[in-house]
Design a protein around this motif. Structure first.
Motif, PDB file in Angstrom:
ATOM      1  N   PRO A   1       0.829  -1.215   0.000  1.00 32.59           N
ATOM      2  CA  PRO A   1       0.000   0.000   0.000  1.00 32.59           C
ATOM      3  C   PRO A   1       0.856   1.256   0.000  1.00 32.59           C
ATOM      4  CG  PRO A   1      -0.003  -1.033   2.159  1.00 32.59           C
ATOM      5  CD  PRO A   1       0.692  -1.998   1.240  1.00 32.59           C
ATOM      6  N   VAL A   2       0.233   2.359  -0.375  1.00 29.31           N
ATOM      7  CA  VAL A   2       0.947   3.633  -0.469  1.00 29.31           C
ATOM      8  C   VAL A   2       1.165   4.182   0.936  1.00 29.31           C
ATOM      9  CG1 VAL A   2       0.855   5.979  -1.387  1.00 29.31           C
ATOM     10  CG2 VAL A   2      -0.047   4.066  -2.728  1.00 29.31           C
ATOM     11  N   LEU A   3       2.391   4.693   1.173  1.00 32.32           N
ATOM     12  CA  LEU A   3       2.726   5.297   2.460  1.00 32.32           C
ATOM     13  C   LEU A   3       2.377   6.780   2.441  1.00 32.32           C
ATOM     14  CD1 LEU A   3       6.226   3.718   3.095  1.00 32.32           C
ATOM     15  CD2 LEU A   3       4.198   3.337   4.476  1.00 32.32           C
ATOM     16  N   LYS A   4       1.963   7.295   3.589  1.00 33.33           N
ATOM     17  CA  LYS A   4       1.754   8.731   3.765  1.00 33.33           C
ATOM     18  C   LYS A   4       2.891   9.231   4.648  1.00 33.33           C
ATOM     19  CE  LYS A   4      -0.850  12.428   3.204  1.00 33.33           C
ATOM     20  NZ  LYS A   4      -1.172  12.978   1.878  1.00 33.33           N
ATOM     21  N   CYS A   5       3.986   9.696   4.033  1.00 34.60           N
ATOM     22  CA  CYS A   5       5.185  10.040   4.797  1.00 34.60           C
ATOM     23  C   CYS A   5       5.996  11.069   4.032  1.00 34.60           C
ATOM     24  CB  CYS A   5       6.017   8.780   5.068  1.00 34.60           C
ATOM     25  SG  CYS A   5       6.693   8.036   3.558  1.00 34.60           S
ATOM     26  N   ASP A   6       7.138  11.480   4.647  1.00 34.61           N
ATOM     27  CA  ASP A   6       8.128  12.334   3.996  1.00 34.61           C
ATOM     28  C   ASP A   6       9.205  11.408   3.446  1.00 34.61           C
ATOM     29  OD1 ASP A   6      10.243  14.036   3.316  1.00 34.61           O
ATOM     30  OD2 ASP A   6       9.596  15.516   4.800  1.00 34.61           O
ATOM     31  N   PRO A   7       9.287  11.185   2.153  1.00 37.82           N
ATOM     32  CA  PRO A   7      10.228  10.188   1.615  1.00 37.82           C
ATOM     33  C   PRO A   7      11.693  10.522   1.911  1.00 37.82           C
ATOM     34  CG  PRO A   7       9.237  11.482  -0.146  1.00 37.82           C
ATOM     35  CD  PRO A   7       8.507  11.826   1.089  1.00 37.82           C
ATOM     36  N   ILE A   8      12.046  11.811   1.969  1.00 36.63           N
ATOM     37  CA  ILE A   8      13.447  12.184   2.229  1.00 36.63           C
ATOM     38  C   ILE A   8      13.839  11.743   3.639  1.00 36.63           C
ATOM     39  CG2 ILE A   8      15.062  14.093   2.457  1.00 36.63           C
ATOM     40  CD1 ILE A   8      14.337  13.430  -0.399  1.00 36.63           C
ATOM     41  N   LEU A   9      12.910  11.956   4.642  1.00 38.07           N
ATOM     42  CA  LEU A   9      13.227  11.565   6.016  1.00 38.07           C
ATOM     43  C   LEU A   9      13.323  10.051   6.150  1.00 38.07           C
ATOM     44  CD1 LEU A   9      10.971  14.034   8.036  1.00 38.07           C
ATOM     45  CD2 LEU A   9      13.399  14.244   7.481  1.00 38.07           C
ATOM     46  N   VAL A  10      12.441   9.311   5.517  1.00 35.60           N
ATOM     47  CA  VAL A  10      12.516   7.849   5.569  1.00 35.60           C
ATOM     48  C   VAL A  10      13.780   7.364   4.869  1.00 35.60           C
ATOM     49  CG1 VAL A  10      11.338   5.706   4.946  1.00 35.60           C
ATOM     50  CG2 VAL A  10       9.998   7.686   5.681  1.00 35.60           C
ATOM     51  N   GLU A  11      14.127   8.010   3.750  1.00 35.22           N
ATOM     52  CA  GLU A  11      15.371   7.662   3.053  1.00 35.22           C
ATOM     53  C   GLU A  11      16.577   7.935   3.933  1.00 35.22           C
ATOM     54  OE1 GLU A  11      17.752   9.200  -0.920  1.00 35.22           O
ATOM     55  OE2 GLU A  11      15.581   9.492  -0.773  1.00 35.22           O
ATOM     56  N   GLN A  12      16.515   9.038   4.750  1.00 30.41           N
ATOM     57  CA  GLN A  12      17.613   9.339   5.666  1.00 30.41           C
ATOM     58  C   GLN A  12      17.758   8.238   6.715  1.00 30.41           C
ATOM     59  OE1 GLN A  12      17.195  13.101   7.593  1.00 30.41           O
ATOM     60  NE2 GLN A  12      18.962  12.822   8.929  1.00 30.41           N
ATOM     61  N   VAL A  13      16.622   7.705   7.238  1.00 30.68           N
ATOM     62  CA  VAL A  13      16.685   6.623   8.223  1.00 30.68           C
ATOM     63  C   VAL A  13      17.333   5.387   7.598  1.00 30.68           C
ATOM     64  CG1 VAL A  13      15.322   5.102   9.676  1.00 30.68           C
ATOM     65  CG2 VAL A  13      14.703   7.508   9.485  1.00 30.68           C
ATOM     66  N   LEU A  14      16.898   5.014   6.390  1.00 29.32           N
ATOM     67  CA  LEU A  14      17.450   3.827   5.737  1.00 29.32           C
ATOM     68  C   LEU A  14      18.945   4.003   5.462  1.00 29.32           C
ATOM     69  CD1 LEU A  14      14.681   2.799   3.180  1.00 29.32           C
ATOM     70  CD2 LEU A  14      15.448   1.520   5.180  1.00 29.32           C
ATOM     71  N   LEU A  15      19.332   5.185   4.962  1.00 30.72           N
ATOM     72  CA  LEU A  15      20.748   5.427   4.645  1.00 30.72           C
ATOM     73  C   LEU A  15      21.600   5.349   5.906  1.00 30.72           C
ATOM     74  CD1 LEU A  15      22.788   6.157   2.467  1.00 30.72           C
ATOM     75  CD2 LEU A  15      22.305   8.563   2.908  1.00 30.72           C
ATOM     76  N   ASN A  16      21.094   5.898   7.016  1.00 25.86           N
ATOM     77  CA  ASN A  16      21.844   5.849   8.272  1.00 25.86           C
ATOM     78  C   ASN A  16      22.020   4.413   8.742  1.00 25.86           C
ATOM     79  OD1 ASN A  16      23.049   6.447  10.726  1.00 25.86           O
ATOM     80  ND2 ASN A  16      21.750   8.220  11.072  1.00 25.86           N
ATOM     81  N   LEU A  17      20.950   3.612   8.671  1.00 36.38           N
ATOM     82  CA  LEU A  17      21.051   2.216   9.104  1.00 36.38           C
ATOM     83  C   LEU A  17      21.991   1.417   8.209  1.00 36.38           C
ATOM     84  CD1 LEU A  17      17.300   1.446  10.000  1.00 36.38           C
ATOM     85  CD2 LEU A  17      19.156   2.088  11.540  1.00 36.38           C
ATOM     86  N   LEU A  18      21.922   1.644   6.880  1.00 36.81           N
ATOM     87  CA  LEU A  18      22.820   0.931   5.965  1.00 36.81           C
ATOM     88  C   LEU A  18      24.270   1.326   6.209  1.00 36.81           C
ATOM     89  CD1 LEU A  18      20.717   1.123   2.670  1.00 36.81           C
ATOM     90  CD2 LEU A  18      21.116  -0.898   4.088  1.00 36.81           C
ATOM     91  N   LYS A  19      24.528   2.639   6.418  1.00 36.26           N
ATOM     92  CA  LYS A  19      25.893   3.094   6.643  1.00 36.26           C
ATOM     93  C   LYS A  19      26.447   2.519   7.952  1.00 36.26           C
ATOM     94  CE  LYS A  19      26.715   7.346   7.871  1.00 36.26           C
ATOM     95  NZ  LYS A  19      27.617   7.202   9.025  1.00 36.26           N
TER      96      LYS A  19
END
Length: 887
Positions: A727-745
């Motif tokens: 389903p479609v998320l209702k969020c700020d994609p840049i902030l979620v991308e920042q969380v994923l990038l931080n966890l991957l790094k």
């Protein structure tokens, strides 16, 4: 001396009897003869009157016996008709219960059969199927299919049943006893249900009132499934309908038939109650109503239709003359006896008043017009401690006056003697004989003799020490309560729901909103004043439109944040319904000023936004060398392509097709370098958080592409899987991308710092839907590495600000990640992965809430198929960049 009179001979006296009687008469003295002559007519009259009365009494008893037999017969006929109807209904219900137990009758069919069952049975108000847990599985009400027929006109009769006024005139003691008994036992319906469950037999309940005020009783037929109790069929009978429909008309034409309960209260009657005092029935017969004893009694009542068989004038003339003769002879006896009775009544009345005065707890004191004490009762002596001899005959000052209040008490006594005492009594201090004081209230009334002249004053005294102490405590408690409410910084207001009247408002409310109800309406609705409730003039209309008052008052507080535009303030409003002191339903609001907190939250949100941007800049700063190396490769390729083309153009050895191909490769390398710069600028660009529809797949691809630069530098591979049809998320994609990038790094740094072999240098990123009772439908993002894991003490402090396990770390990355996830109403957690007792890696997971469909509500998913897994292999640092491949 009176001469002797010959004894008259009666027709029934024989000559021998006449001679014997004459001889006896002549032997009597003249005085005795006079006495006998005086008493003889009296005896004759009395014997004659006794014969007449005996005959009348015999005939009257025969008439009463015939009427009593008729009442009994009609009562038994009415009982038989009603009991036959109840037994017939019971047999039908037993068959229906058997069909329910054998599963032949389900709920829809039960409702249809119940509708047919109740259609031609006006005495049944409703038929319910109740389970063993007392929950209603199906219910058929007679009112849903038809209206009850109008009550038939009462049979013409000359007599009235017990009036409603007399039935409502029960004593207060009996009502209190009934209320206490009803409170100490379960309701009649509950009792019948429990009895049917225990005895496994149909049970009739005792009568009770339904919510509409109709007197009914219930029949509980147990449902026995293989010997176990599985519920009951409950039939509710209207007692009034049973009486009106199943008592024959010829019975009600002759006698009054009524249904009474165990306490002799009339529940239903075949005659209409008439105003005024009810005439007690001369004849009645009681029989039980229901087949099983349930406290209901069917009573037939009758009245004698004649005043007697002997009602002619001659009879009453004889009775009148006989009574007159007896009255004249007994006049003197009556007079003497009356004087004796009056004297005895006077003595009894005096003794009664004396006993009453001696037994009462109120002190009584009588004094003459000069203030001399003439009488005190034992209660007065017990209060003051002085004996009767010490008080009677005393003039002021009295011994029970306190020494320091003699002048005040003298003034009050003069006011009392002048008849100017207040009607509400006088509150004074009284001193006991032992010197202790107590508070008392005195009431004064004049003493008047038989001629209407006042002879003194009567004073009643009551000890009010305990009552005054309780009153003072209540007053102090109210003052403390008011002081606390007035001292609160929050506005407290209570508004009547029906009238819209402001019942209470504390100082803060009056300071902010004034003394009217508009502020309450503003806080309650958040937009404007509440519309007051206007009660209907008809008493039959429910003033609250059916709102359950008890349920409303049991609901807890409902906190809301309301902005008051006229005050430019934010309030945290908590409301609840309560029962006011006069019984009215009221709404209480407690509004706390949270303007400073809201402004602090806004500042904290702005600071958090700046911290997020700073975190992204720090992340890109840490990845600067990798980004430079990533950009160096396409730029070097562009330089090589351009140098080769220049050399071949100068040598004129290049064809047009080769030149176009070389230019296309140069353009692709330049476009690749531009895309890298564009993504980095979009990631680090400062912007306001924007909630917008976003797809998890796009967020993951952007984050993986940014993280692949760092992963290739550290020679770490990434495997990511995104479930289909998310389903479609209702969020700020840049902030979620920042969380994923931080966890991957962080995962890549953990693997690289641990110097793990190539077989364990990979990261797994999974995005799957989940459904949990706590969170509902969510999408879970998980990052799993094969690193050394985290110590337990680090996991407990992982999200603390400025806490980091890296020597050069700032400790704000994971703290910001948690803030971002929780701002999206999600959760983040970290856990170690174990292989036996050793740590085999670490897993970070966070969830974002969505409205998932039914196909995504499973809690776990099987491993993804091979054709849906995307793998990025990190080559050597000096090798040219490789594209994502799908094996």
């Amino acid at each position: 001396m009176t001469p002797s009179k010959p004894l008259p001979a009666g027709p029934g006296v024989t000559p021998l009897g006449r001679r014997l009687l004459g001889r006896w008469w002549r032997r009597q003295s003249p005085a005795r003869q006079d006495r006998f002559a005086t008493l003889a007519p009296l005896v004759s009259v009395m014997l004659f009157l006794a014969a007449i009365i005996s005959a009348f009494w015999y005939l009257r008893n025969e008439e009463i016996d015939r009427e009593a037999e008729a009442v009994k017969r009609d009562t038994e006929i009415a009982q038989q008709q009603i009991r036959l109807r109840l037994i017939e209904n019971q047999e039908q219900l037993v068959r229906m219960a058997r069909e329910i137990v054998t599963r032949e009758l389900e709920a829809p069919n039960f409702l249809a059969q119940a509708a047919r069952f109740t259609a031609d049975r006006p005495e049944i108000l409703q038929l319910s199927w109740i389970g063993a847990d007392r929950k209603v599985r199906a219910r058929q009400s007679a009112f849903s299919e038809r209206e009850l027929p109008p009550p038939p006109k009462p049979a013409p009769t000359r007599f009235s049943s017990r009036s409603a006024q007399q039935a409502a005139a029960a004593s207060a003691a009996e009502a209190a006893a009934l209320a206490a008994a009803a409170a100490s036992r379960p309701s009649e319906a509950d009792w019948a249900f429990i009895a049917a469950r225990d005895v496994r037999q149909p049970i009739y309940s005792r009568p009770f009132k339904d919510p509409a005020g109709t007197m009914v009783f219930e029949l509980h037929v147990p449902l026995l499934d293989r010997g176990s109790f599985s519920g009951a069929l409950v039939v509710e009978y209207s007692i009034d309908v049973l009486l009106r429909h199943f008592v024959p008309a010829e019975v009600t034409n002759r006698h009054a038939i009524a249904v009474i309960d165990e306490r002799e209260r009339v529940i239903a009657s075949s005659v209409t109650p008439m105003p005024g005092p009810a005439r007690a029935p001369a004849l009645f017969n009681d029989v039980p109503l229901a087949p099983a004893a349930n406290g209901l009694i069917l009573r037939g009542s009758g009245y004698r239709t004649s005043v007697g068989l002997i009602g002619n004038t001659l009879f009453w003339m004889v009775v009148a003359l006989s009574v007159l003769t007896v009255w004249m002879l007994l006049g003197t006896w009556r007079h003497m006896r009356r004087r004796s009775q009056i004297q005895g009544a006077l003595v009894a009345e005096t003794n009664f008043r004396r006993a009453m005065e001696n037994s009462m707890l109120t002190g009584m004191r009588a004094m003459d017009l000069e203030g001399r004490v003439s009488y005190v009762n034992p209660a007065f002596c017990a209060m003051t401690g002085f004996t009767e001899n010490e008080l009677i005959g005393r003039l002021p000052p009295y011994p029970y006056w306190p020494h320091d209040r003699i002048e005040e008490n003298s003034r009050l006594l003069q006011q009392e003697l002048q008849g100017r005492s207040p009607a509400g009594g006088i509150e004074v201090k009284v001193m006991r004989k032992n010197g202790t004081l107590f508070d008392a209230r005195m009431y004064v009334s004049p003493l008047v003799d038989a001629r209407g002249h006042q002879t003194g004053w009567m004073t009643s005294m009551t000890n009010i020490t305990e009552a005054k102490r309780i009153r003072d405590q209540l007053s102090a408690s109210h003052e403390r309560f008011t002081t606390v409410l007035e001292g609160l910084d929050a506005a407290v207001s209570v508004l009547s729901v029906q009238q819209g009247e402001l019942l209470f408002a504390n100082r803060s409310y009056r300071l902010w909103f004034g003394a009217d109800a508009r502020g309450h309406g503003l806080l309650a609705s958040g937009a404007g004043p509440a519309v007051p409730f206007i009660a209907e003039p008809d008493d039959a209309v429910d003033g609250l439109s059916g709102l359950p008052t008890q349920e409303l008052t049991s609901i807890g507080t409902n906190p809301r944040e309301v902005y008051a535009h006229p005050l430019d303030k934010w309030f945290d409003v908590r409301s609840r319904y309560l029962q006011w002191t006069d019984g009215r339903l009221a709404q209480m609001l407690i509004a706390t000023d949270i303007t400073a907190r809201r402004r602090a939250e806004e500042q904290a949100s702005a600071q958090a936004e700046k911290a997020q941007v700073s975190s992204r800049l720090i992340t890109m700063g840490e990845m600067a060398s990798s980004v430079a190396h990533e950009l160096n490769q396409p730029l070097t390729a562009i330089t090589n392509y351009c140098s080769g083309m220049i050399s071949r153009v100068k040598a004129e050895t290049i064809q047009q097709g080769d030149l176009v191909a070389a230019l296309e490769k140069t353009a692709r390398q330049a476009e690749r370098a531009g895309q890298i710069i564009h993504r980095i600028r979009a990631f680090v660009k400062k912007s306001e958080p924007q909630r917008q529809p976003a797809h998890a797949k796009d967020i993951v691809e952007d984050a993986v592409e940014l993280a692949s630069i760092e992963l290739r530098r550290r020679n770490v591979a990434i495997h990511h899987y995104v479930a289909q049809r998310l389903p479609v998320l209702k969020c700020d994609p840049i902030l979620v991308e920042q969380v994923l990038l931080n966890l991957l790094k962080n995962a890549a740094e953990a693997i690289d710092s641990a110097k793990l072999p190539a077989a364990r240098r990979h990261i797994e990123l999974r995005v799957i839907p989940r459904h949990t009772p706590e969170e509902g439908g969510v999408i879970e993002f998980s990052v799993t590495d094969m690193g050394p894991g985290l110590p337990e003490e680090v996991i407990n402090r992982l999200y603390e600000a400025f806490f980091s396990t890296k020597a050069e770390g700032m400790g704000i990355g994971l703290s910001l990640c948690r803030s971002i996830v929780e701002s999206h109403r999600g959760r983040i957690k970290a856990q170690n992965l174990y292989n036996g007792s050793s740590v085999a890696g670490c897993r970070f997971a966070f969830t974002l809430p969505v409205e998932t469909s039914a196909r995504h509500e499973e809690t776990t998913l099987p491993p993804p198929p091979l054709n849906s897994r995307r793998t990025t292999v990190a080559p050597d640092a000096d090798a040219p960049p490789a594209a994502n491949t799908t094996p």
